[in-house]
Scaffold this active site. Sequence first.
Site, mmCIF file in Angstrom:
data_model
loop_
_atom_site.group_PDB
_atom_site.id
_atom_site.type_symbol
_atom_site.label_atom_id
_atom_site.label_comp_id
_atom_site.label_asym_id
_atom_site.label_seq_id
_atom_site.Cartn_x
_atom_site.Cartn_y
_atom_site.Cartn_z
ATOM 1 N N ASP A 150 9.363 3.330 2.052
ATOM 2 C CA ASP A 150 8.120 4.048 2.361
ATOM 3 C C ASP A 150 7.835 3.853 3.842
ATOM 4 O O ASP A 150 7.304 2.836 4.269
ATOM 5 C CB ASP A 150 6.966 3.505 1.508
ATOM 6 C CG ASP A 150 5.642 4.229 1.802
ATOM 7 O OD1 ASP A 150 5.569 4.971 2.806
ATOM 8 O OD2 ASP A 150 4.675 4.026 1.038
ATOM 9 N N PHE A 152 0.860 -1.189 0.000
ATOM 10 C CA PHE A 152 0.000 0.000 0.000
ATOM 11 C C PHE A 152 0.894 1.237 0.000
ATOM 12 O O PHE A 152 1.625 1.485 0.943
ATOM 13 C CB PHE A 152 -0.963 0.054 1.192
ATOM 14 C CG PHE A 152 -1.877 1.254 1.086
ATOM 15 C CD1 PHE A 152 -3.045 1.190 0.350
ATOM 16 C CD2 PHE A 152 -1.522 2.470 1.649
ATOM 17 C CE1 PHE A 152 -3.860 2.318 0.192
ATOM 18 C CE2 PHE A 152 -2.329 3.602 1.498
ATOM 19 C CZ PHE A 152 -3.499 3.518 0.765
ATOM 20 N N LYS A 173 2.102 11.193 7.160
ATOM 21 C CA LYS A 173 1.302 10.923 8.346
ATOM 22 C C LYS A 173 1.791 11.629 9.616
ATOM 23 O O LYS A 173 1.550 12.816 9.764
ATOM 24 C CB LYS A 173 1.186 9.410 8.534
ATOM 25 C CG LYS A 173 0.360 8.785 7.399
ATOM 26 C CD LYS A 173 -0.177 7.419 7.686
ATOM 27 C CE LYS A 173 -1.213 7.017 6.647
ATOM 28 N NZ LYS A 173 -0.838 5.944 5.767
HETATM 29 C C1 LIG Z 1 -1.047 6.009 4.266
HETATM 30 C C2 LIG Z 1 0.078 5.522 3.423
HETATM 31 C C3 LIG Z 1 0.381 6.102 2.180
HETATM 32 C C4 LIG Z 1 -0.465 7.175 1.556
HETATM 33 O O1 LIG Z 1 -0.556 8.324 2.307
HETATM 34 P P1 LIG Z 1 -1.767 9.365 2.059
HETATM 35 O O2 LIG Z 1 -1.439 10.532 2.922
HETATM 36 O O3 LIG Z 1 -3.032 8.673 2.443
HETATM 37 O O4 LIG Z 1 -1.730 9.695 0.597
HETATM 38 C C5 LIG Z 1 1.482 5.624 1.491
HETATM 39 N N1 LIG Z 1 2.241 4.635 1.988
HETATM 40 C C6 LIG Z 1 1.986 4.047 3.167
HETATM 41 C C7 LIG Z 1 2.874 2.965 3.663
HETATM 42 C C8 LIG Z 1 0.879 4.458 3.914
HETATM 43 O O5 LIG Z 1 0.589 3.840 5.075
#
Ligand SMILES: *Cc1c(COP(=O)(O)O)cnc(C)c1O
Length: 425
Positions: A228, A140, A269
């Site tokens: 990420d 994700f 986040k």
């Molecule tokens: C939440 C998330 C995203 C996307 O972030 P948004 O602010 O919702 O666009 C990308 N990568 C990971 C691992 C995430 O948990």
Amino acid sequence: MTAQDYIAQEDRHGAHNYHPLPVVLAEGRGVYVYDVDGKQYFDFLSAYSAVNQGHCHPRIVGVMQKQSSKLTLTSRAFHNDQLGPYEEFLTDYFSFEKVLPMNTGAEAVETAIKLCRKWGYEVKGIPTDKARIIVCGQNFHGRTTTIISFSSDPNAKGNFGPYTPGFESIPYGDVDALRAALANDPATIAGVLVEPIQGEAGVFVPQDDYIPSIAAACREHNVLFIADEIQTGIGRTGALLRICGDCSCAGHCERQSTYTRPDILILGKALSGGTYPVSAVLADDAIMHVIKPGQHGSTFGGNPVACAVAREALEVVVDEKLTQNARQLGHLFRERMQELVDRHPDTLRLVRGKGLLNALVINDSEDSDTAWNLCMALAERGLLAKPTHGNIIRFAPPLVISEAELREACDIIAATVANLSVPTA
Ligand SMILES: *Cc1c(COP(=O)(O)O)cnc(C)c1O
């Protein structure tokens, strides 16, 4: 208006792109949120780990109020007096030479992909339009057209094509698969993009040597390792970054050897403590220099409020020792949940996670609604969590949670599971 009124209103006027629990929240403080009737809940989702510093942290909100009454947006057409200090602070904090500021997580992932591809052509010498990026199954990384192009979730992907080419998926956690993928025409591979723990997929924790092995394999083939850490970063897993392993500072400490430095680090986040959309892509000059004026950007990226808020949010993490708290209380949480799993093997399959990013796997099929029903029952007792897939519940409270609060939350989970496990005949 009642909770039902708010829910019906959203239903009438909002796109149906989410399926929330039927709880309407109006306030938040620390580990707690309050619904429109004043009922108090433990927040065990923390807005998908964005609210690591706790709801409405007074220091972060204070800085946001102050900055937003002074200067909110200049665009990058002009300089502002918050961006430079923030960029210096952030690059020091995470030990990178440069940062490219964005707003949402998906934008930061897009930025990392663009940066990686451009580096591939201009530095590595990949022939035009041939660059490939290796990704993992069940990933994700966000919701843009390019990012969902390499999702394996039919819900995220279905009928949003045609998809962006240039991505190849391998199974998560499988070093041999990665080595095989990298050995196949490495001259056209620009990067490997991974989550150090797969959060949305259900908190899948790879073997300890997985991340170091990826980094080593990437180095061997002149391929960029892109981490990420949007969900796993900023204290959540009991380390400042998950790639730090079990060390709580990002590379600039005496235990540097446990730190696997990615070539590109993606944050979002909790970078703002959940107050404001702030994301960032970090890399050294040798990579970041490929992006020249006018080649990438965002109207809101690097705005003064975001810069001020993110700095404070990161200082709170250090001052309140949130990584250490996440590590200690994470052990306690999994210990308590393991007792539950042992007591109710009919209902629960296992608990897994790192720090305060954990999941309880329900002993039912992925298409069951058992996890949903358990979350509804938890909400009734004053604890909010959300299923990820039909049989997995993620538990990720704000990292400011105290031991007493965590024990109380564990008692709620235990009572709910016990109640659910009683045969109703
Ligand atoms: C939440 C998330 C995203 C996307 O972030 P948004 O602010 O919702 O666009 C990308 N990568 C990971 C691992 C995430 O948990």
